[in-house]
Design a protein around this motif. Sequence first.
Motif, PDB file in Angstrom:
ATOM      1  N   ALA A 115       0.741  -1.411   0.012  1.00 31.97           N
ATOM      2  CA  ALA A 115      -0.041   0.125  -0.032  1.00 31.97           C
ATOM      3  C   ALA A 115       0.832   1.259  -0.198  1.00 31.97           C
ATOM      4  O   ALA A 115       0.314   2.062  -0.551  1.00 31.97           O
ATOM      5  N   ALA A 116       1.813   1.145   0.606  1.00 30.34           N
ATOM      6  CA  ALA A 116       2.847   2.210   0.756  1.00 30.34           C
ATOM      7  C   ALA A 116       3.307   2.580  -0.729  1.00 30.34           C
ATOM      8  O   ALA A 116       3.610   3.813  -1.054  1.00 30.34           O
ATOM      9  N   GLY A 117       3.866   1.461  -1.318  1.00 30.06           N
ATOM     10  CA  GLY A 117       4.534   2.027  -2.761  1.00 30.06           C
ATOM     11  C   GLY A 117       3.249   2.435  -3.817  1.00 30.06           C
ATOM     12  O   GLY A 117       3.700   3.334  -4.477  1.00 30.06           O
ATOM     13  N   LEU A 118       2.178   1.840  -3.606  1.00 29.74           N
ATOM     14  CA  LEU A 118       0.814   2.458  -4.321  1.00 29.74           C
ATOM     15  C   LEU A 118       0.598   3.823  -4.150  1.00 29.74           C
ATOM     16  O   LEU A 118       0.545   4.475  -5.084  1.00 29.74           O
ATOM     17  N   GLY A 149       1.391   4.290   9.571  1.00 29.62           N
ATOM     18  CA  GLY A 149       2.415   4.914   9.819  1.00 29.62           C
ATOM     19  C   GLY A 149       3.426   5.015   8.703  1.00 29.62           C
ATOM     20  O   GLY A 149       4.270   6.168   8.066  1.00 29.62           O
ATOM     21  N   LYS A 150       3.758   3.814   7.970  1.00 27.16           N
ATOM     22  CA  LYS A 150       4.609   3.607   7.175  1.00 27.16           C
ATOM     23  C   LYS A 150       4.324   4.392   5.562  1.00 27.16           C
ATOM     24  O   LYS A 150       5.021   5.246   4.977  1.00 27.16           O
ATOM     25  N   ILE A 151       2.929   4.364   5.514  1.00 29.91           N
ATOM     26  CA  ILE A 151       2.176   4.923   4.472  1.00 29.91           C
ATOM     27  C   ILE A 151       2.729   6.657   4.394  1.00 29.91           C
ATOM     28  O   ILE A 151       2.871   7.144   3.483  1.00 29.91           O
ATOM     29  N   VAL A 152       2.419   7.033   5.491  1.00 31.04           N
ATOM     30  CA  VAL A 152       2.537   8.325   5.676  1.00 31.04           C
ATOM     31  C   VAL A 152       4.126   9.055   5.237  1.00 31.04           C
ATOM     32  O   VAL A 152       4.576   9.808   4.465  1.00 31.04           O
ATOM     33  N   ARG A 153       4.926   7.959   5.918  1.00 29.29           N
ATOM     34  CA  ARG A 153       6.421   8.490   5.684  1.00 29.29           C
ATOM     35  C   ARG A 153       6.895   8.253   4.414  1.00 29.29           C
ATOM     36  O   ARG A 153       7.610   9.231   3.898  1.00 29.29           O
ATOM     37  N   VAL A 154       6.316   7.145   3.553  1.00 29.45           N
ATOM     38  CA  VAL A 154       6.592   7.184   2.129  1.00 29.45           C
ATOM     39  C   VAL A 154       6.142   8.480   1.221  1.00 29.45           C
ATOM     40  O   VAL A 154       6.692   8.818   0.494  1.00 29.45           O
ATOM     41  N   MET A 155       4.977   8.683   1.872  1.00 23.11           N
ATOM     42  CA  MET A 155       4.235  10.192   1.013  1.00 23.11           C
ATOM     43  C   MET A 155       5.179  11.273   1.386  1.00 23.11           C
ATOM     44  O   MET A 155       5.444  12.185   0.374  1.00 23.11           O
ATOM     45  N   LYS A 156       5.601  11.518   2.495  1.00 16.88           N
ATOM     46  CA  LYS A 156       6.635  12.612   2.775  1.00 16.88           C
ATOM     47  C   LYS A 156       7.919  12.519   2.077  1.00 16.88           C
ATOM     48  O   LYS A 156       8.672  13.635   2.073  1.00 16.88           O
ATOM     49  N   LYS A 157       8.276  11.279   1.518  1.00 17.66           N
ATOM     50  CA  LYS A 157       9.544  11.209   0.782  1.00 17.66           C
ATOM     51  C   LYS A 157       9.505  11.917  -0.436  1.00 17.66           C
ATOM     52  O   LYS A 157      10.289  12.452  -1.130  1.00 17.66           O
ATOM     53  N   PHE A 158       8.133  11.924  -0.835  1.00 18.28           N
ATOM     54  CA  PHE A 158       7.789  12.752  -2.236  1.00 18.28           C
ATOM     55  C   PHE A 158       7.582  14.028  -1.994  1.00 18.28           C
ATOM     56  O   PHE A 158       7.995  14.883  -2.743  1.00 18.28           O
ATOM     57  N   ALA A 181      -0.939   7.632  15.155  1.00 16.67           N
ATOM     58  CA  ALA A 181      -0.356   6.899  14.112  1.00 16.67           C
ATOM     59  C   ALA A 181      -0.086   7.271  12.881  1.00 16.67           C
ATOM     60  O   ALA A 181       0.868   7.179  12.090  1.00 16.67           O
ATOM     61  N   ALA A 182      -1.325   8.335  12.616  1.00 14.43           N
ATOM     62  CA  ALA A 182      -1.352   9.131  11.074  1.00 14.43           C
ATOM     63  C   ALA A 182      -1.294  10.351  11.232  1.00 14.43           C
ATOM     64  O   ALA A 182      -1.504  10.976  10.171  1.00 14.43           O
ATOM     65  N   GLY A 183      -1.618  11.148  12.351  1.00 10.68           N
ATOM     66  CA  GLY A 183      -1.570  12.448  12.383  1.00 10.68           C
ATOM     67  C   GLY A 183      -2.958  12.929  12.233  1.00 10.68           C
ATOM     68  O   GLY A 183      -2.749  13.787  11.054  1.00 10.68           O
ATOM     69  N   VAL A 184      -4.011  12.410  12.521  1.00 13.54           N
ATOM     70  CA  VAL A 184      -5.431  12.705  11.993  1.00 13.54           C
ATOM     71  C   VAL A 184      -5.649  14.377  12.252  1.00 13.54           C
ATOM     72  O   VAL A 184      -5.342  15.046  13.259  1.00 13.54           O
TER      73      VAL A 184
END
Length: 443
Positions: free
Chosen positions: A304-307, A342-351, A381-384
């Motif tokens: 999901a993070a890669g997507l 939390g990983k999904i959020v971190r991957v988004m922030k890389k872009f 976990a996700a900063g709602v």
Amino acid sequence: MAETKPDKPGFFSRLFGRKAEPTPESAPETPQAGGGPEAMPSPPTTGADDLAAAPPTVTVASPDTAEENKVAPELAGADLQPVENLDPEGGNPKEPIPRIKTEAGPEPRPDFAGETAAHVVAEVAAPPPEVQPAPTRGWWQRLTEGMRRTSSSLSDSVTGLFTKRKLDDATLEELEDALIQADLGVPTAMQITQALSSGRYNKEISPQEVKAILAGEVEKTLAPVAHPLTIDRTKKPFVILMVGVNGAGKTTTIGKLSQKFRGQGLKVMLAAGDTFRAAAIEQLKVWGERVGAPVLAREQGADAAGLAFDALQEAKANGTDVLLVDTAGRLQNKAGLMAELGKIVRVMKKFDETAPHATLLVLDATVGQNALSQVEIFQKAAGVTGLVMTKLDGTARGGILVALAAKFGLPVHFIGVGEGVEDLEPFTARDFANAIAGVEATS
């Protein structure tokens, strides 16, 4: 020696191979007794006026045609009764059987009297009358109907407590219990009872006055969190991450929001980040086709993070205004699943270090007090950044939104009271407070 009878052609021989013997010119054109279908004259052509002028007649088999019709000669012309009209015990008819008219035929229908066949055809071919569409319901009507179960629960308690009773300690305590049972929360319940007792203690007070005070205090609690979702158009794409537990309605909410954004002229893209459920991927594709928004999806079980990262790249390249990212439903007490979020959020922030620009937690109103722990854990976990409350029409526990506002102070962007797109609307504190208290809206 037995007399040999001439062979009589069978039905198929007469139908496919045997032709009728030519009739002498002097012979009258009448059917021969015992003759088959080929001996009958061709029916004359009848026009529309002839149909209307003469009622139809019923032809009854004569004794001469008994053999052709496979009826025993001794029964030809007999007054036969239908099987369903016979008494199973005695064989007698249960009620008189009307005779078939053999001369004039059945009487014409009264509603067709004086009409020609052309009139009847024209009437049948006429288009059906236009059906007037049902009047559309305004948001206030949909909200009050959706909140009826919550407001009825409170109204019954208020009416029962304050009918011909003075505002004493026992009454206030019972009211506070009723407010807590409606999931408004202890702080809000205490705030309302204190407002009621101020200047009214040991006095009679009407249920209508109690409802008005209840609505006013609820509005005070909700007003600070009633904020619409604002799309910052300087950020392209504006990324909205949707999170929540299983069954809260994330995917459906994404579809409704995308349709609203499309109506505002925004270019929308959807990312099917719920890779655990094939049904969620297909559901999002259907919404994408319906609103005219592209959907980025992968096979079931994909990362999901890669997507999410790929979706950000594609949305940036296509000039997308709003990117809505779906995620798999996960229980707040599952540490591994929350870590993946939390990983999904971190991957988004890389872009894009500012992404996601909004993280909306979708809450199911029917869960009641469990929503408090959901907000607490998903926020960590996700900063709602904001809340969407759905299914308010299916519960008497809609007061939980008041308790959430009092405890967390997070913005409430949308509330839902039905399945339709129009049943998800921006949150308004006064309308919600009046609906939950069961009082009419004021301007």
